[in-house]
Write a protein that holds these residues in place. Sequence first.
Motif, PDB file in Angstrom:
ATOM      1  N   GLU A  57       0.824  -1.212   0.000  1.00 38.79           N
ATOM      2  CA  GLU A  57       0.000   0.000   0.000  1.00 38.79           C
ATOM      3  C   GLU A  57       0.856   1.260   0.000  1.00 38.79           C
ATOM      4  O   GLU A  57       0.574   2.219  -0.720  1.00 38.79           O
ATOM      5  N   GLN A  58       1.923   1.259   0.803  1.00 33.54           N
ATOM      6  CA  GLN A  58       2.822   2.409   0.857  1.00 33.54           C
ATOM      7  C   GLN A  58       3.483   2.660  -0.499  1.00 33.54           C
ATOM      8  O   GLN A  58       3.573   3.795  -0.952  1.00 33.54           O
ATOM      9  N   LEU A  59       3.946   1.594  -1.138  1.00 33.81           N
ATOM     10  CA  LEU A  59       4.647   1.759  -2.408  1.00 33.81           C
ATOM     11  C   LEU A  59       3.706   2.043  -3.570  1.00 33.81           C
ATOM     12  O   LEU A  59       4.010   2.868  -4.420  1.00 33.81           O
ATOM     13  N   VAL A  60       2.595   1.362  -3.615  1.00 35.32           N
ATOM     14  CA  VAL A  60       1.656   1.569  -4.717  1.00 35.32           C
ATOM     15  C   VAL A  60       1.128   2.995  -4.690  1.00 35.32           C
ATOM     16  O   VAL A  60       0.957   3.626  -5.737  1.00 35.32           O
ATOM     17  N   GLY A  61       0.927   3.535  -3.509  1.00 34.69           N
ATOM     18  CA  GLY A  61       0.446   4.907  -3.386  1.00 34.69           C
ATOM     19  C   GLY A  61       1.402   5.924  -3.963  1.00 34.69           C
ATOM     20  O   GLY A  61       1.004   7.005  -4.389  1.00 34.69           O
ATOM     21  N   SER A  62       2.700   5.560  -4.019  1.00 31.66           N
ATOM     22  CA  SER A  62       3.687   6.497  -4.553  1.00 31.66           C
ATOM     23  C   SER A  62       4.096   6.165  -5.983  1.00 31.66           C
ATOM     24  O   SER A  62       4.999   6.784  -6.526  1.00 31.66           O
ATOM     25  N   SER A  63       3.440   5.200  -6.610  1.00 29.30           N
ATOM     26  CA  SER A  63       3.798   4.785  -7.962  1.00 29.30           C
ATOM     27  C   SER A  63       2.736   5.211  -8.973  1.00 29.30           C
ATOM     28  O   SER A  63       1.585   4.802  -8.880  1.00 29.30           O
ATOM     29  N   ARG A  64       3.140   6.016  -9.936  1.00 32.03           N
ATOM     30  CA  ARG A  64       2.217   6.428 -11.000  1.00 32.03           C
ATOM     31  C   ARG A  64       1.846   5.246 -11.887  1.00 32.03           C
ATOM     32  O   ARG A  64       0.749   5.160 -12.410  1.00 32.03           O
ATOM     33  N   GLU A  65       2.808   4.323 -12.050  1.00 27.34           N
ATOM     34  CA  GLU A  65       2.600   3.185 -12.938  1.00 27.34           C
ATOM     35  C   GLU A  65       1.418   2.319 -12.514  1.00 27.34           C
ATOM     36  O   GLU A  65       0.757   1.710 -13.334  1.00 27.34           O
TER      37      GLU A  65
END
Length: 116
Positions: A57-65
């Motif tokens: 969740e932390q990483l996906v929230g910061s990924s535009r891809e």
Amino acid sequence: MRLGVVTRWVTPELVAGVLEKCGVRDKKPGALPAGFMVYFTLALALFQQDSYDDVAEQLVGSSRELSGSIPNKSSFTRARRRLGPLVLQTVFRELASPLAPVGVEALFTAGCGWAR
């Protein structure tokens, strides 16, 4: 500590270069990107107290891809398998270096008694 601090050393350019060197490419449309998976795997190691889902969740929230949608766990498992261990080993080798100053071995061979 946030994962953003890690990008100071594990830069996107370093990750792209390692992926190229290891011959890992994003082949399947819609699959988790290899570069993202490098950071996800590092985050799993750094945030061991957090659940798989929390780290994702932390990483996906910061990924535009990934457009903010969290893939299911099996997608992460397949993506980690595609990434393989060589990529992370190579990232480590690119970053690792001795901490001791050059010439420190002379202290151990000069009879100071430390090497005994």
